[in-house]
Scaffold this motif. Structure first.
Motif, mmCIF file in Angstrom:
data_model
loop_
_atom_site.group_PDB
_atom_site.id
_atom_site.type_symbol
_atom_site.label_atom_id
_atom_site.label_comp_id
_atom_site.label_asym_id
_atom_site.label_seq_id
_atom_site.Cartn_x
_atom_site.Cartn_y
_atom_site.Cartn_z
ATOM 1 N N TRP A 176 97.034 -33.163 1.234
ATOM 2 C CA TRP A 176 96.501 -31.920 0.656
ATOM 3 C C TRP A 176 95.279 -31.534 1.472
ATOM 4 O O TRP A 176 94.440 -32.379 1.790
ATOM 5 N N ARG A 177 95.216 -30.273 1.880
ATOM 6 C CA ARG A 177 94.016 -29.764 2.554
ATOM 7 C C ARG A 177 93.493 -28.604 1.741
ATOM 8 O O ARG A 177 94.280 -27.787 1.251
ATOM 9 N N VAL A 178 92.172 -28.493 1.631
ATOM 10 C CA VAL A 178 91.612 -27.409 0.828
ATOM 11 C C VAL A 178 92.128 -26.051 1.340
ATOM 12 O O VAL A 178 92.172 -25.800 2.546
ATOM 13 N N ILE A 207 88.745 -29.913 -7.749
ATOM 14 C CA ILE A 207 89.193 -30.931 -6.799
ATOM 15 C C ILE A 207 89.475 -32.251 -7.519
ATOM 16 O O ILE A 207 90.519 -32.874 -7.309
ATOM 17 N N SER A 208 88.575 -32.682 -8.408
ATOM 18 C CA SER A 208 88.840 -33.967 -9.083
ATOM 19 C C SER A 208 90.069 -33.859 -9.991
ATOM 20 O O SER A 208 90.884 -34.782 -10.069
ATOM 21 N N PHE A 261 93.572 -36.477 0.675
ATOM 22 C CA PHE A 261 93.005 -35.195 0.230
ATOM 23 C C PHE A 261 91.866 -34.854 1.180
ATOM 24 O O PHE A 261 90.873 -35.584 1.254
ATOM 25 N N ASP A 262 92.014 -33.764 1.897
ATOM 26 C CA ASP A 262 90.985 -33.384 2.864
ATOM 27 C C ASP A 262 90.269 -32.123 2.375
ATOM 28 O O ASP A 262 90.799 -31.012 2.503
ATOM 29 N N SER A 263 89.062 -32.310 1.837
ATOM 30 C CA SER A 263 88.333 -31.139 1.318
ATOM 31 C C SER A 263 87.498 -30.473 2.404
ATOM 32 O O SER A 263 86.807 -29.506 2.137
#
Ligand code: NAD
Ligand code: UDX
Length: 473
Positions: free
Chosen positions: A465-467, A320-321, A446-448
């Motif tokens: 961006w979604r996981v 993710i990072s 960014f939605d994790s």
């Protein structure tokens, strides 16, 4: 019944000891429950007049503390005294992974449990039932028992009439839903040898738990069942997180895949939510403990199998990072990035092993300026977790600094990116038009945690961006 429990002492006033004893006190008004801890500050916080300042945040907890504190629930540092007066002593102290010596990095550090056993051995009077509430490696009850028995034989006790039984009673509560989990448990697991002692503990739970939910096993099965439950749950999360990466490459959507497989009654729908990787004080520690035990008992294939769950989790957090840096044109140096959520899950102030920690550290290392928001986590805790004080003069924040923000909108001012790391309900109610107006362009969300609805972004210029969402890339 041979033993009727009238007074309980719980050693350890943490995330388990505090809420568990509060519920026992609430449900058993005729039992006096004394929670003791070596940490005076923590005890003072449990006794705080301001119920918003309790050391553990759990929905519903402060109401129970209001009802029971100083009625039949007490918090103190008077460990010896309270052990002396107890019919039953719960050991609910921390059992983190060992950092040095044999088994470092995998085995549980049992020094606090052993210290408790020695204190109980020394100060208990009459017959005392000792209950392992902490999560422990298989056969720990044997260690506790031998400490208690050796003091019986060698008269190391204050009184010469002491005797003991040891039971395993692992806790299955989840933080954020602890009170509901304790009040309506799926099961109560009691491992023990002596029927009288088991009966005494069952009798406490019977005040609110139905008989068919109380499972009795031998001590070793009970200890191993706790580690196994956490390993199975964590394994599901690593499984779905591995699939989320594949979804992003193939155009599939992990939420649809989860729904499709979760509808199979053999698989079930719970614990299939892809996120930033599992955190919390238990999963990693308990799996590594299982890995250590498997290696110790000469089962390297079993050890490798379970270690894979933790390795996948570490990889997923890093993924993710790295992805954030990649999307921001390969560099985040001096760019402001908003972090929404630092707790390891919603509805808790606990940050232990939170995925936010490695992800934020990576971004700080890359030179980003982080603006961190969390509705319940104390900024001092974030400082400790990141090993770095926040920049107090916000306007002077530079490369690699971080700032705590109380307000979501100001946390987004001039940011290039916003990353949702905890699924707090506040984050699913954000007005994205308002946020778009205050961010620097081009801006990324960014939605994790899958809290946003992509439909809300159709008319905006925000990049999203979604996981596990291959369909919006
Ligand atoms: P915690 O760190 O929040 O609390 C432990 C407390 O024990 C601390 O306040 C510490 O000061 C105290 N303590 C340690 N040694 C002591 C001693 N000798 N005498 C008196 N006090 C002492 O830990 P926790 O999250 O409550 O976890 C406790 C145990 O329960 C662990 O074994 C954990 O694996 C298990 N568990 C935790 C959870 C969870 O959700 N946190 C759930 C199930 C099981
Ligand atoms: C866990 C166990 O659930 C509980 O039974 C045990 O007693 C202690 O350990 P806890 O760590 O408090 O409880 O929370 P849990 O709800 O299990 O979540 C652990 C982590 O997994 C969190 O970071 C959470 O966000 C994550 N998670 C959970 C997911 O990423 N996806 C899911 O579907 C579920």
């Amino acid at each position: 019944m041979k033993y009727k429990i009238k007074s309980i002492c719980c050693i350890g006033a943490g995330y388990v000891g505090g809420p568990t004893m509060a519920v026992i006190a609430d449900k058993c008004p005729n039992v006096v429950v004394e929670v003791v801890d070596v940490n005076k500050e923590r005890i003072d916080d449990w006794n705080n007049e301001n119920f918003d300042k309790l050391p553990v945040y759990e929905p519903g907890l402060s109401e129970i503390i209001k009802r029971c504190r100083n009625r039949n629930l007490f918090f103190s540092t008077l460990i010896e005294d309270k052990i002396r007066n107890a019919d039953m002593v719960f050991i609910s102290v921390n059992t983190p992974t060992k950092t040095k010596g044999v088994g470092a990095g995998k085995a549980s550090d049992l020094k606090w449990v052993e210290a408790c056993a020695r204190q109980v051995a020394k100060f208990a009077k009459g017959h005392t039932i000792v209950v392992e509430k902490s999560t422990l490696p298989v056969r720990t009850a044997e260690v506790i028992k031998s400490i208690l028995e050796s003091s019986e034989k060698n008269s190391l006790t204050e009184s010469n009439d002491s005797s003991f039984d040891v039971l395993s009673n692992p806790e299955f509560l989840s933080e954020g839903t602890a009170i509901n989990d304790l009040v309506n448990p799926d099961r109560i697991l009691i491992g023990g040898e002596k029927e009288d002692a088991i009966e005494a503990l069952c009798d406490v739970y019977r005040n609110w738990v139905s008989e068919e939910k109380i499972l009795k096993t031998n001590v070793w099965s009970s200890e191993l069942a706790k580690l196994t439950a956490n390993a199975f749950l964590a394994q599901r999360i690593s499984s779905i997180n591995s699939i989320s990466a594949l979804c992003e490459e193939t155009g599939a959507d992990v939420r649809e895949v989860s729904r499709a497989i979760g509808s199979d009654s053999r698989i079930g729908s719970k614990f299939l939510q892809s996120g930033p990787g599992f955190g919390g004080s238990c999963f990693k520690k308990d799996i590594l403990n299982l890995v250590y035990l498997s290696e110790f008992f000469g089962l390297p294939e079993v050890a490798t199998f379970w270690e894979g769950v933790v390795k996948l989790n570490n990889w997923h957090q890093k993924r993710i990072s790295k992805l954030v840096v990649k999307k921001l044109f390969g560099t985040v140096a001096n760019k402001k990035i908003t972090i929404l959520g630092f707790a390891f899950k919603a509805n808790t102030n606990d940050t232990r092993e939170s995925s936010a920690i490695p992800i934020c550290k990576d971004l700080i290392e890359e030179g980003a300026i982080l603006k961190i928001h969390d509705p319940k986590v104390d900024p001092n805790q974030i400082s400790r977790d990141l090993g770095k004080e926040q920049k107090k003069e916000k306007d002077l924040a530079k490369e690699g600094d971080w700032i705590f923000e109380k307000n979501i909108k100001s946390a987004c001012l001039d940011s290039d990116a916003l990353i949702i790391l905890t699924e707090w309900s506040d984050y699913s109610q954000i007005d994205w038009i308002e946020i778009e107006n205050v961010m620097r362009k081009p801006s990324w969300i960014f939605d994790s945690r899958s809290v946003i609805d992509p439909k809300d972004f159709v008319k905006s210029n925000l990049n999203v961006w979604r996981v596990g969402d291959g369909s919006i890339l």
